[in-house]
Design a protein around this motif. Structure first.
Motif, PDB file in Angstrom:
ATOM      1  N   GLY A 180      57.030 -55.055   0.584  1.00 61.40           N
ATOM      2  CA  GLY A 180      57.350 -55.340  -1.044  1.00 61.40           C
ATOM      3  C   GLY A 180      57.335 -54.274  -2.138  1.00 61.40           C
ATOM      4  N   GLU A 181      56.664 -53.387  -2.054  1.00 55.58           N
ATOM      5  CA  GLU A 181      56.858 -51.921  -2.437  1.00 55.58           C
ATOM      6  C   GLU A 181      58.153 -51.496  -2.476  1.00 55.58           C
ATOM      7  OE1 GLU A 181      52.554 -51.317  -2.121  1.00 55.58           O
ATOM      8  OE2 GLU A 181      53.389 -49.787  -1.558  1.00 55.58           O
ATOM      9  N   THR A 182      58.638 -51.809  -1.104  1.00 58.11           N
ATOM     10  CA  THR A 182      59.963 -50.841  -0.519  1.00 58.11           C
ATOM     11  C   THR A 182      60.715 -51.738  -1.309  1.00 58.11           C
ATOM     12  OG1 THR A 182      59.027 -50.882   2.371  1.00 58.11           O
ATOM     13  CG2 THR A 182      61.344 -49.818   1.203  1.00 58.11           C
ATOM     14  N   LEU A 183      60.760 -52.880  -1.516  1.00 56.07           N
ATOM     15  CA  LEU A 183      61.924 -54.076  -1.644  1.00 56.07           C
ATOM     16  C   LEU A 183      62.385 -53.447  -3.606  1.00 56.07           C
ATOM     17  CD1 LEU A 183      61.316 -57.080  -0.072  1.00 56.07           C
ATOM     18  CD2 LEU A 183      63.265 -55.639   0.147  1.00 56.07           C
ATOM     19  N   THR A 184      60.850 -53.755  -3.902  1.00 52.66           N
ATOM     20  CA  THR A 184      61.145 -52.749  -6.234  1.00 52.66           C
ATOM     21  C   THR A 184      61.372 -51.672  -5.503  1.00 52.66           C
ATOM     22  OG1 THR A 184      58.993 -54.045  -5.868  1.00 52.66           O
ATOM     23  CG2 THR A 184      59.491 -53.415  -7.593  1.00 52.66           C
ATOM     24  N   ALA A 185      61.109 -50.549  -4.904  1.00 54.60           N
ATOM     25  CA  ALA A 185      61.550 -49.784  -4.870  1.00 54.60           C
ATOM     26  C   ALA A 185      63.569 -49.800  -5.316  1.00 54.60           C
ATOM     27  CB  ALA A 185      61.027 -48.662  -4.022  1.00 54.60           C
ATOM     28  N   ILE A 186      64.155 -50.515  -4.378  1.00 52.72           N
ATOM     29  CA  ILE A 186      65.037 -50.512  -3.484  1.00 52.72           C
ATOM     30  C   ILE A 186      65.414 -51.141  -4.657  1.00 52.72           C
ATOM     31  CG2 ILE A 186      67.237 -51.887  -2.648  1.00 52.72           C
ATOM     32  CD1 ILE A 186      64.863 -51.760  -0.266  1.00 52.72           C
ATOM     33  N   ARG A 187      65.084 -52.118  -5.726  1.00 50.76           N
ATOM     34  CA  ARG A 187      65.134 -53.195  -6.317  1.00 50.76           C
ATOM     35  C   ARG A 187      65.805 -52.095  -8.151  1.00 50.76           C
ATOM     36  NH1 ARG A 187      62.287 -57.248  -8.692  1.00 50.76           N
ATOM     37  NH2 ARG A 187      61.288 -55.712  -9.582  1.00 50.76           N
ATOM     38  N   GLU A 188      64.548 -51.556  -7.466  1.00 49.56           N
ATOM     39  CA  GLU A 188      64.830 -50.376  -9.194  1.00 49.56           C
ATOM     40  C   GLU A 188      65.866 -49.495  -9.079  1.00 49.56           C
ATOM     41  OE1 GLU A 188      63.608 -51.693 -12.043  1.00 49.56           O
ATOM     42  OE2 GLU A 188      62.942 -52.978 -11.204  1.00 49.56           O
ATOM     43  N   ASP A 189      65.867 -48.231  -8.200  1.00 50.85           N
ATOM     44  CA  ASP A 189      66.364 -47.129  -7.719  1.00 50.85           C
ATOM     45  C   ASP A 189      67.200 -46.989  -6.410  1.00 50.85           C
ATOM     46  OD1 ASP A 189      66.340 -44.380  -9.637  1.00 50.85           O
ATOM     47  OD2 ASP A 189      67.984 -44.833  -8.095  1.00 50.85           O
ATOM     48  N   GLU A 190      67.910 -47.563  -6.148  1.00 51.36           N
ATOM     49  CA  GLU A 190      68.294 -47.517  -4.719  1.00 51.36           C
ATOM     50  C   GLU A 190      68.344 -46.307  -4.229  1.00 51.36           C
ATOM     51  OE1 GLU A 190      70.650 -50.348  -3.540  1.00 51.36           O
ATOM     52  OE2 GLU A 190      71.394 -49.374  -0.901  1.00 51.36           O
ATOM     53  N   GLY A 202      63.475 -41.618   2.036  1.00 48.49           N
ATOM     54  CA  GLY A 202      63.811 -41.766   3.418  1.00 48.49           C
ATOM     55  C   GLY A 202      63.937 -43.559   3.424  1.00 48.49           C
ATOM     56  N   ILE A 203      63.691 -44.580   2.378  1.00 49.90           N
ATOM     57  CA  ILE A 203      64.254 -45.706   2.788  1.00 49.90           C
ATOM     58  C   ILE A 203      65.723 -46.496   3.343  1.00 49.90           C
ATOM     59  CG2 ILE A 203      63.558 -48.118   1.352  1.00 49.90           C
ATOM     60  CD1 ILE A 203      61.570 -46.867  -0.343  1.00 49.90           C
ATOM     61  N   ASN A 204      65.898 -47.186   3.422  1.00 50.66           N
ATOM     62  CA  ASN A 204      67.618 -47.160   4.053  1.00 50.66           C
ATOM     63  C   ASN A 204      67.204 -48.613   3.317  1.00 50.66           C
ATOM     64  OD1 ASN A 204      69.766 -48.645   5.177  1.00 50.66           O
ATOM     65  ND2 ASN A 204      69.323 -47.849   7.051  1.00 50.66           N
ATOM     66  N   GLY A 205      67.816 -48.478   2.040  1.00 51.29           N
ATOM     67  CA  GLY A 205      68.607 -49.416   1.542  1.00 51.29           C
ATOM     68  C   GLY A 205      68.405 -50.866   2.117  1.00 51.29           C
ATOM     69  N   ALA A 206      69.808 -50.119   2.494  1.00 44.98           N
ATOM     70  CA  ALA A 206      70.836 -52.004   3.561  1.00 44.98           C
ATOM     71  C   ALA A 206      70.118 -52.383   4.059  1.00 44.98           C
ATOM     72  CB  ALA A 206      71.828 -50.939   3.900  1.00 44.98           C
ATOM     73  N   VAL A 207      69.778 -52.311   5.126  1.00 47.80           N
ATOM     74  CA  VAL A 207      68.078 -53.264   6.324  1.00 47.80           C
ATOM     75  C   VAL A 207      67.646 -53.544   5.164  1.00 47.80           C
ATOM     76  CG1 VAL A 207      66.837 -52.736   8.020  1.00 47.80           C
ATOM     77  CG2 VAL A 207      68.691 -51.335   8.080  1.00 47.80           C
ATOM     78  N   TRP A 208      66.732 -53.479   4.199  1.00 44.09           N
ATOM     79  CA  TRP A 208      65.709 -54.245   3.687  1.00 44.09           C
ATOM     80  C   TRP A 208      66.797 -55.247   2.841  1.00 44.09           C
ATOM     81  CZ3 TRP A 208      61.144 -54.780   5.001  1.00 44.09           C
ATOM     82  CH2 TRP A 208      60.405 -53.332   5.624  1.00 44.09           C
ATOM     83  N   LYS A 209      67.969 -54.555   2.065  1.00 38.13           N
ATOM     84  CA  LYS A 209      68.879 -55.944   1.293  1.00 38.13           C
ATOM     85  C   LYS A 209      69.005 -56.519   1.984  1.00 38.13           C
ATOM     86  CE  LYS A 209      70.770 -54.056  -2.072  1.00 38.13           C
ATOM     87  NZ  LYS A 209      71.464 -52.447  -2.326  1.00 38.13           N
ATOM     88  N   VAL A 210      69.713 -56.679   3.356  1.00 37.38           N
ATOM     89  CA  VAL A 210      69.870 -57.563   5.014  1.00 37.38           C
ATOM     90  C   VAL A 210      69.332 -58.268   5.252  1.00 37.38           C
ATOM     91  CG1 VAL A 210      70.962 -57.618   6.981  1.00 37.38           C
ATOM     92  CG2 VAL A 210      71.845 -56.549   5.095  1.00 37.38           C
ATOM     93  N   PHE A 211      67.690 -57.600   5.444  1.00 38.31           N
ATOM     94  CA  PHE A 211      66.926 -58.769   5.550  1.00 38.31           C
ATOM     95  C   PHE A 211      66.314 -59.412   4.531  1.00 38.31           C
ATOM     96  CE2 PHE A 211      62.821 -59.973   6.658  1.00 38.31           C
ATOM     97  CZ  PHE A 211      60.987 -59.478   5.360  1.00 38.31           C
ATOM     98  N   ALA A 212      66.222 -59.085   3.250  1.00 38.19           N
ATOM     99  CA  ALA A 212      65.797 -60.330   2.297  1.00 38.19           C
ATOM    100  C   ALA A 212      66.889 -61.071   2.216  1.00 38.19           C
ATOM    101  CB  ALA A 212      65.478 -59.327   1.179  1.00 38.19           C
TER     102      ALA A 212
END
Lengths: 337, 384, 294
Positions: free
Chosen positions: A202-212, A219-229
């Motif tokens: 969840g923290e990862t997702l929030t980080a992506i949402r706030e500022d990708e 080092g967070i691959n935003g794309a992978v998480w967004k697709v997963f979500a």
């Protein structure tokens, strides 16, 4: 460990306990509701509420937690419904196997769309998702040899009952049993999503949402998480579709017209985007409101649109924000932030 | 949270209100008629007109009552779609407890509602859905007074081939249950007789411009008839486009549009010259010489200051038929159901009524053929 | 025979294409300046159509005057939406909330129109819709000619305005870089309002021209709007030339899909094209785009 860390730990434990109390209360409510409202009409309403809650949860996870504006949630709803139903009706596949297939198909479609749109931002994704929903709807409508199109599929049976050693534990032709099935499933999904959101994921997702961009630097691959979500949210919608089909018994493409996507969006926004609990109540409110307001005919849809507009303008946090404001007002002395 | 309690309060209030209104009727004997019509959304077109027909009938009946019974109607919005229709039906049955239900208009909605009325053992009288599936399976609790798509299609194809000498046809239909079903029936029967179908063009309800479609048809060569199955809005555009493209008589061509359903009197005034020669099946013939029709038109005009359409006529007939059943002794769901089934040669505004084993009205005088004359009026062709 | 058909469908496509362009131009202008989408744009089209209808049929006014009325109605609506929704929400910063608010407005407008005007289609006839010119086996109705003529003139005027007048250049400046434009003494808020008014006026006017061609119900605009969105993206958000090109292309796709495939497939073809464009060239057909993480 510092004092503040310890007190945070204690605070977390308290919150944990109160959350589980909350889940328990929800379960009790679910059990009680069909017993309080013991006529077919209201029990049907409750089941539809549960299905809509499922839809709203899926969309909130996509929209509220990864910031992807998905205007095409109706597509996944429809895919889940049609894939599962066609497997059952045309190939004789057992209900639960078809259910899993429907959910998986919807989830994969969601991932596909997200993958495709992962570089797109904001409005582009919104329109792409809308376009996707239009395409899916048109396919459902026009590919008559496969889906029956507007001719519809009739006489869809509810899930087979649960029989243990000769005794019937649950017969899903019974409305109450069906309601328990759907709302039980919904509660489980809520639990799952809630836990997910509070975990490091969840923290990862929030980080992506706030500022990708910044997240990427971590080092967070935003794309992978967004697709997963997106896939997860879409899969949940697919499940709702499967339940819908076996509940109404009739399947026509019109039930998945793009306006459905806006309805679900309204539920999420009015409830409170990004809170999970908000959309639950948003869904319940917006499902029951038109039924209660039946007397005023066409105006009920006007009220609907008005609710969406005014919430966005004046209370963008939706019901959850309203609840928090009331909570603050009622607290004696208030609390310093 | 407060929502469910709010729901509870609203429900209690609604029931209380209903109980109070029921109390006033408890003194008189009443027949309760539930009406499932689309009142919202794009289908509300139908609902509004159905209501007019119903109200006219009620007004006339309740002046004296029938066999000591007065008639009460409760409307529920079924929105022309399966889920809202089932919701409306359940609500109607649970709260109003009707003796008989009339509706719906759209085939999808009617089909979704049928299992519910069967389970609750309340007869459903339908006058708007053309899908064969409404009566073909033979549900003892569902009755239909209007001719179904097979009755109309077979008849139309035969008349096209034999009376009109048509050999080439192009099918134009909206992509709905009714549109596709009707087109299929025509095609099967027309080809069986020896005719040729040059093209089948289906379109969605949201298509607005038919110039492209008309252009395509213009390129198909000699066409005798163009069976068209669509609602008034799109029908208007199609007729105009076909005339503009010079395909139909109204535009200087030779083809004649033929069709069924949904194009009421008044269509010509909007379509203008383009509608010349249009031959279609209508369920209500305003030139019908029978007294019952003439009286209906006069009283309708007096009350509403407009000419009645087939939707008004259907709704009127439904109520009047129920009244006839009551006259013959019907007074509760079961006896009304039996009374409906036993109907013989009832003369309604839209034609005669007599049900076969599947509770379909098989009287062919409900299939009226009209042709549009150069002065935009209708001639009844008296083919049935 | 076939060349006539192909030519005819080309004309049909251009007619409809120009209408789509009028509707889409409004969207693209707003996006260019505000980076926002007004979802209720379609309903401005519908309301413009109804305004023209009532003006003509109740007051017996001429058709061209009614187009003017629709233009004004659209302008008024644009002003209203900007003042009540986009301006307050701009301060809050969330870029998606205004879109959602306009979805709500759209639902409200459609159902209010349904309540006021009813669902029965209105037959909007003008002297021009039934008169047809025929030459070389091709036919065009006068109404269609008017559509092409008025659209072309409007688009040309708009184009000239954007390229050659101070106000037009200011608009483009604001869309490129709002802050700098502000520093140059241009009041962005005023310009944004102006853009909205122009865009919505265009929509209203498109409605008046569409009305004789469309099936006029409260849902008339919706049939056009989703394609308008597609056009805006295919052409490139905020890009006037691109929108014009894309609009014409979509119009032609419609008529040729109808001719060679099936009318039911139009939406699929258009949106498949949209999705393909998003993959290979998200900035649109004519990339005259600023730096943006699209």
């Amino acid at each position: 460990m510092s004092d503040s860390a310890i007190s945070q730990r204690v605070g977390n434990d308290k919150m944990l306990r109160s959350r589980w109390v909350g889940y328990l209360l929800a379960a009790l409510c679910i059990i009680a509701l069909p017993l309080i409202f013991n006529d077919t009409y209201w029990r049907t309403n409750l089941t539809i509420c549960a299905i809509n809650v499922l839809l709203a949860l899926g969309l909130d996870f996509i929209l509220g937690y990864t910031g992807q504006l998905n205007l095409g949630h109706s597509a996944f709803y429809g895919l889940g419904a049609y894939v599962s139903t066609l497997l059952i009706v045309k190939l004789g596949i057992p209900f639960w196997a078809a259910f899993v297939a429907g959910v998986a198909f919807a989830g994969l479609a969601g991932m596909f769309l997200s993958l495709f749109a992962v570089r797109l931002r904001g409005h582009y994704l919104a329109i792409a998702s809308l376009g996707f929903a239009v395409i899916i709807y048109q396919i459902l409508l026009n590919w008559i040899s496969l889906t029956q199109g507007p001719l519809g599929i009739y006489g869809i049976s509810p899930p087979p009952g649960i029989v243990v050693g000769g005794t019937v534990i649950a017969d899903f032709r019974n409305l109450t049993a069906f309601f328990y099935l759907v709302s039980g499933f919904t509660l489980l999904v809520y639990l799952l999503l809630d836990q997910l959101v509070r975990s490091p994921v969840g923290e990862t997702l929030t980080a992506i949402r706030e500022d990708e961009v910044s997240a990427a630097s971590l080092g967070i691959n935003g794309a992978v998480w967004k697709v997963f979500a997106f896939g997860l949210g879409a899969a949940v919608a697919g499940a709702a579709g499967c339940f819908y089909a076996s509940f109404v018994g009739t399947l026509v493409p019109d039930a998945f017209y793009v306006s459905e996507a806006f309805t679900i969006l309204a539920m999420v926004i009015v409830g409170g985007m990004g809170t999970l609990i908000g959309p639950v109540f948003g869904a319940i409110l917006l499902t029951l409101l038109p039924e209660i307001l039946r007397g005023i005919g066409d105006l009920r849809l006007v009220v609907y649109g008005a609710a969406l507009t005014f919430v966005v303008l004046f209370m963008p946090g939706g019901l959850v924000q309203a609840a928090r404001m009331i909570h603050e007002k009622l607290r004696p002395g208030g609390r310093r932030p | 949270m407060t929502v469910t309690f709010r729901g509870l309060i609203a429900r209690v209030a609604a029931v209380g209100f209903l109980a109070a209104s029921q109390a006033t009727y408890a003194q008189e004997k009443t027949i309760k008629i539930g009406a499932l019509f689309p009142m919202s959304g794009p289908g509300s077109y139908f609902g509004a007109q159905d209501k007019q027909g119903v109200e006219l009938a009620l007004e006339q009946l309740n002046k004296t009552g029938v066999n000591g019974y007065k008639f009460v109607v409760q409307y529920e919005d079924s929105s022309c779609a399966p889920l809202p229709a089932t919701q409306a039906a359940k609500r109607l049955i649970e709260q109003f407890k009707p003796d008989v239900i009339i509706g719906e208009e759209c085939s999808d909605a009617t089909l979704a509602v049928m299992p519910i009325v069967e389970q609750s053992k309340v007869p459903l009288l339908n006058a708007g859905s053309s899908s064969i599936k409404v009566t073909e399976p033979g549900n003892p609790w569902t009755f239909r007074i209007m001719p179904n798509e097979v009755m109309q299609g077979v008849n139309l194809a035969e008349n096209a081939y034999k009376r009109m000498n048509a050999r080439n046809a192009v099918l134009l239909f909206e992509n709905t249950n009714a549109g596709i079903g009707n087109a299929q029936v025509f095609k099967e029967n027309f080809t069986r007789l020896g005719g040729k179908v040059l093209a089948e063009i289906g379109f969605g309800r949201d298509v607005n411009d038919f110039t492209a479609i008309a252009t395509r048809i213009a390129g198909l060569g000699k066409i005798d008839v163009i069976p068209t199955y669509t609602l008034e809005g799109q029908g208007l555009k199609i007729t105009q486009a076909l005339a503009q493209a010079g395909i139909t008589k109204g535009g200087g061509g030779d083809a004649i549009q033929i069709g069924t359903i949904w194009l009421p009197f008044g269509f010509e005034q909007k379509a203008g010259k383009a509608a010349l020669g249009y031959i279609r099946i209508v369920q209500f013939d305003p030139t019908d010489a029978r007294d019952v029709v003439k009286d209906f038109i006069t009283t309708f005009k007096t009350k509403y200051n407009a000419d009645p359409t087939h939707l008004n006529a259907h709704a009127y007939d439904q109520i009047m038929l129920i009244a006839d059943v009551v006259k013959r002794g019907g007074k509760d769901p079961q006896s009304i159901r039996d009374g409906l089934a036993a109907t013989k040669n009832y003369s309604g505004v839209t034609g005669s009524v007599e049900f076969d084993k599947t509770n379909q009205n098989t009287k062919m005088d409900t299939v009226h053929y009209m042709e549009t004359k150069p002065d935009m009026s209708w001639t009844s062709l008296k083919w049935n | 025979m076939t060349t006539t058909i192909v030519l005819q469908q080309a004309i049909n496509g251009v007619v409809f294409g120009s209408l789509y362009v009028l509707v889409a131009l409004g969207l693209t202008l707003i996006y260019g300046v505000l980076v926002q989408i007004n979802f209720a744009h379609a309903d401005f089209v519908t309301l413009g159509a109804f305004a023209a209808y009532f003006f003509m049929h109740l007051l017996g006014a001429g058709y061209f005057l009614s187009i003017g009325v629709a233009f004004l109605v659209g302008a008024a609506l644009g002003w209203l939406i900007n003042a009540s929704i986009f301006t307050p929400l701009r301060l809050k910063g969330n870029e998606l909330l205004p879109l959602i608010a306009t979805i709500g407005v759209s639902v409200m407008m459609q159902n209010l129109m349904l309540t006021w005007f009813g669902p029965i289609p209105y037959a909007f006839e003008t002297e021009y819709s039934s008169q047809v010119i025929r030459f070389a086996g091709i036919f065009v109705s006068w109404q269609n000619i008017i559509i092409i003529a008025v659209s072309s003139v409007t688009i040309a005027l708009l184009y000239a305005f954007m390229k050659f007048t101070f106000l037009g250049k200011a608009l483009r400046a604001v869309s490129q870089d709002r802050e700098t434009a502000g520093l140059m003494g241009i009041n962005p808020n005023y310009l944004i309002m102006l853009t909205f008014v122009i865009a919505s006026a265009l929509a209203g006017m498109a409605g008046a021209m569409l009305a004789p061609v469309l099936v006029l119900t409260p849902f008339a605009g919706t049939s056009v709007i989703v394609k308008a969105f597609a056009i805006v993206i295919i052409g490139g958000f905020g890009n006037v030339e691109g929108t014009i090109l894309a609009g014409l292309i979509v119009g032609l796709i419609e008529s040729y899909t109808t001719q060679f495939l099936d009318p039911g497939l139009i939406d699929i073809v258009v949106f498949a094209l949209l999705l393909v464009m998003l993959v290979i060239k998200p900035t649109g057909l004519i990339a005259e785009r600023r730096e943006e993480n699209v």
